[in-house]
Scaffold this motif. Structure first.
Motif, short mmCIF file in Angstrom:
data_model
loop_
_atom_site.label_atom_id
_atom_site.label_comp_id
_atom_site.label_asym_id
_atom_site.label_seq_id
_atom_site.Cartn_x
_atom_site.Cartn_y
_atom_site.Cartn_z
N GLU A 179 0.83 -1.21 0.00
CA GLU A 179 0.00 0.00 0.00
C GLU A 179 0.86 1.25 0.00
N ALA A 180 1.97 1.22 0.73
CA ALA A 180 2.87 2.37 0.72
C ALA A 180 3.51 2.55 -0.65
N THR A 181 3.89 1.45 -1.30
CA THR A 181 4.47 1.57 -2.64
C THR A 181 3.47 2.12 -3.63
N ARG A 182 2.22 1.74 -3.50
CA ARG A 182 1.20 2.30 -4.39
C ARG A 182 1.10 3.81 -4.21
N ARG A 183 1.20 4.29 -2.98
CA ARG A 183 1.14 5.74 -2.75
C ARG A 183 2.37 6.43 -3.36
N LEU A 184 3.52 5.78 -3.25
CA LEU A 184 4.73 6.34 -3.86
C LEU A 184 4.59 6.43 -5.37
N LEU A 185 4.08 5.37 -5.98
CA LEU A 185 3.91 5.38 -7.44
C LEU A 185 2.87 6.40 -7.87
N ASP A 186 1.84 6.62 -7.05
CA ASP A 186 0.85 7.66 -7.35
C ASP A 186 1.51 9.03 -7.40
N ALA A 187 2.51 9.25 -6.53
CA ALA A 187 3.21 10.54 -6.51
C ALA A 187 4.02 10.76 -7.79
N ILE A 188 4.41 9.67 -8.43
CA ILE A 188 5.16 9.78 -9.69
C ILE A 188 4.24 10.10 -10.84
N GLY A 189 2.99 9.61 -10.76
CA GLY A 189 2.00 9.99 -11.76
C GLY A 189 1.74 8.91 -12.80
N ALA A 190 1.22 9.35 -13.94
CA ALA A 190 0.76 8.44 -14.98
C ALA A 190 1.87 7.53 -15.50
N ALA A 191 3.11 7.97 -15.48
CA ALA A 191 4.21 7.16 -15.99
C ALA A 191 4.34 5.85 -15.21
N ALA A 192 3.95 5.86 -13.94
CA ALA A 192 4.10 4.67 -13.09
C ALA A 192 2.86 3.79 -13.10
N ALA A 193 1.81 4.18 -13.83
CA ALA A 193 0.56 3.42 -13.81
C ALA A 193 0.75 1.97 -14.27
N PRO A 194 1.49 1.69 -15.35
CA PRO A 194 1.65 0.29 -15.75
C PRO A 194 2.30 -0.58 -14.67
N LEU A 195 3.22 -0.02 -13.92
CA LEU A 195 3.84 -0.77 -12.82
C LEU A 195 2.85 -0.94 -11.68
N LEU A 201 0.87 -4.63 -9.16
CA LEU A 201 1.11 -4.86 -7.74
C LEU A 201 -0.16 -5.25 -7.01
N GLY A 202 -0.77 -6.34 -7.42
CA GLY A 202 -2.01 -6.76 -6.79
C GLY A 202 -1.80 -7.50 -5.48
N ASP A 203 -0.69 -8.21 -5.33
CA ASP A 203 -0.41 -8.99 -4.13
C ASP A 203 1.11 -9.21 -4.08
N PRO A 204 1.60 -9.84 -2.99
CA PRO A 204 3.04 -10.04 -2.91
C PRO A 204 3.63 -10.76 -4.13
N GLU A 205 2.92 -11.75 -4.68
CA GLU A 205 3.43 -12.41 -5.87
C GLU A 205 3.47 -11.46 -7.06
N GLY A 206 2.62 -10.41 -6.99
CA GLY A 206 2.69 -9.38 -8.01
C GLY A 206 4.02 -8.66 -7.98
N LEU A 207 4.64 -8.58 -6.82
CA LEU A 207 5.97 -7.98 -6.73
C LEU A 207 7.00 -8.82 -7.47
N ARG A 208 6.91 -10.14 -7.33
CA ARG A 208 7.84 -11.00 -8.06
C ARG A 208 7.65 -10.82 -9.57
N ASP A 209 6.38 -10.80 -9.99
CA ASP A 209 6.10 -10.61 -11.42
C ASP A 209 6.60 -9.25 -11.90
N ALA A 210 6.42 -8.22 -11.07
CA ALA A 210 6.86 -6.88 -11.44
C ALA A 210 8.38 -6.83 -11.59
N ASP A 254 11.19 -6.05 -21.15
CA ASP A 254 9.86 -5.78 -21.68
C ASP A 254 9.29 -4.46 -21.20
N ALA A 255 9.86 -3.92 -20.12
CA ALA A 255 9.31 -2.70 -19.53
C ALA A 255 10.19 -1.48 -19.79
#
Length: 384
Positions: free
Chosen positions: A142-158, A162-171, A179-180
């Motif tokens: 949840e904290a990382t999502r807030r950090l990425l929100d501060a970066i803006g639209a560029a961080a939206a694909p990342l 981040l749906g769950d901890p395994e989403g971190l591994r995938d990310a 690919d990114a």
């Protein structure tokens, strides 16, 4: 028996010209000084200062000293000086190292490999500089999502990944696979304008890393990690699977005797994305800061840093005035001076240490006495 030790600094590119030099009372070096190794690791064993030209591993073998069942010290003690960020990396468990080393045993000698030995590499670093910066583990989602929100639209694909901890591994796999690349470039560009009161330090750190490693996906991986600032005397423990990178500062580092490293960015060296993803721990969590516990072994001058491994134990001994500090080591020990001047005695030999110098105490040493005015760190085997 006490055996004085020294070693030359290793000149990795991320090292500092001034941090180790200042500790030792020298002028800044001409090039980077990254690490000084105190141990018998075959990659860079310490030099024995007895005029023989031997290294510690040779001295141990020549004298028939039994430092462990394997014949080698179970730990490696270092001075580490980060003048620039180290690679983002992770270390395997003991089982993963054994399996990986066996799997790669049939490779040609010059073939790229992930495992150079069959051991794990848990480690602790204790800050010697007033400020030691590091990245350690993955931040709560949840904290990382807030950090990425501060970066803006560029961080939206990342953020969408981040749906769950395994989403971190995938990310992590997505960011490091190539690919990114467009998203990585967009996030790094957006860092210049990003603002957040909550994450001002994290954003400033990411901008600093990007200034050294422009367009490196490790810059964005760093945004997923906990940013921590240690004060002098505070420690950071890094167990198997924990993604980490030291950013800036001087510290004493103690680890299991291994050189197994899987890298995940901020380096020109090889990155094996699949193997890194196989051993990384994707579970987010807090930073494992280790504070010293005073009064170890019944002495107020001795502090210990508790770690959940049996390979090693790190102690800090501070002495001042006429009262010596006494320590009964658990086995073969290495004493490294980091401040002032400290005299070390085992009841027979006596060695005077200044910052940056060390002494090896053989495993039959029953007692070490410290006198003078200064500080030393003691590495010894842990307790199973």
């Amino acid at each position: 028996m006490l055996v004085p030790l020294a070693n030359a600094p290793r000149d990795y590119a991320w090292g500092s010209r001034s941090l180790i030099a200042a500790l030792e009372g020298r002028d800044p070096a001409a090039g980077p000084e990254a690490e000084v190794w105190f141990g018998d690791h075959p990659s860079d064993p310490a030099d024995v200062e007895d005029g023989s030209g031997r290294t510690l591993d040779a001295w141990i073998a020549d004298n028939g000293v039994r430092v462990s069942p394997s014949g080698r010290l179970p730990y490696l003690l270092k001075l580490l000086a980060a003048g620039a960020p180290l690679s983002i990396q992770v270390h395997p468990t003991k089982r993963q190292a054994e399996e990986g080393f066996a799997r790669e045993a049939s490779l040609d000698a010059d073939a790229p490999r992930n495992y150079v030995d069959d051991n794990h590499k848990p480690e602790i670093i204790v800050a010697l500089s007033d400020r030691f910066e590091a990245l350690s583990g993955l931040r709560e989602l949840e904290a990382t999502r807030r950090l990425l929100d501060a970066i803006g639209a560029a961080a939206a694909p990342l953020r969408e990944r981040l749906g769950d901890p395994e989403g971190l591994r995938d990310a992590l796999g997505w960011l490091l696979s190539g690919d990114a690349d467009d998203t990585v470039a967009a996030i790094i560009a957006a860092l210049e304008e990003a603002q957040s009161t909550e994450f001002a330090a994290e954003l400033a750190n990411a901008r600093y890393i990007a200034s050294i490693h422009p367009q490196d996906p490790g810059v964005v991986v760093a945004l997923l990690m906990n940013y921590v600032v240690l004060r002098r005397g505070e420690g950071l423990f890094l167990g198997a699977g924990m993604l980490h990178a030291y950013v800036a500062g001087l510290g004493v580092e103690l680890m299991a005797a291994s050189d197994n490293v899987l890298r995940g960015g901020l380096t020109p060296k090889r990155i094996d994305v699949d193997e890194l993803l196989a051993i990384v721990d994707p579970e987010p969590g807090p930073v494992p800061v280790v504070l010293p516990v005073a009064g170890d072994r019944g002495s107020r001058a001795v502090e210990s840093f508790a770690v959940p491994v049996s390979d090693f134990r790190l102690l800090r001994v501070a002495v001042a005035g006429e009262e010596p500090a006494v320590l009964h080591p658990t086995g073969a020990a290495i004493v490294l001076a980091t401040a002032g001047e400290v005299t070390v005695s085992d009841g027979g030999d006596t060695v005077s240490l200044r910052p940056g110098r060390a002494v090896f105490a053989t495993p039959d040493t029953a007692e070490l006495r410290f006198a003078g005015d200064g500080e030393v760190f003691v590495a010894e085997p842990g307790v199973a």
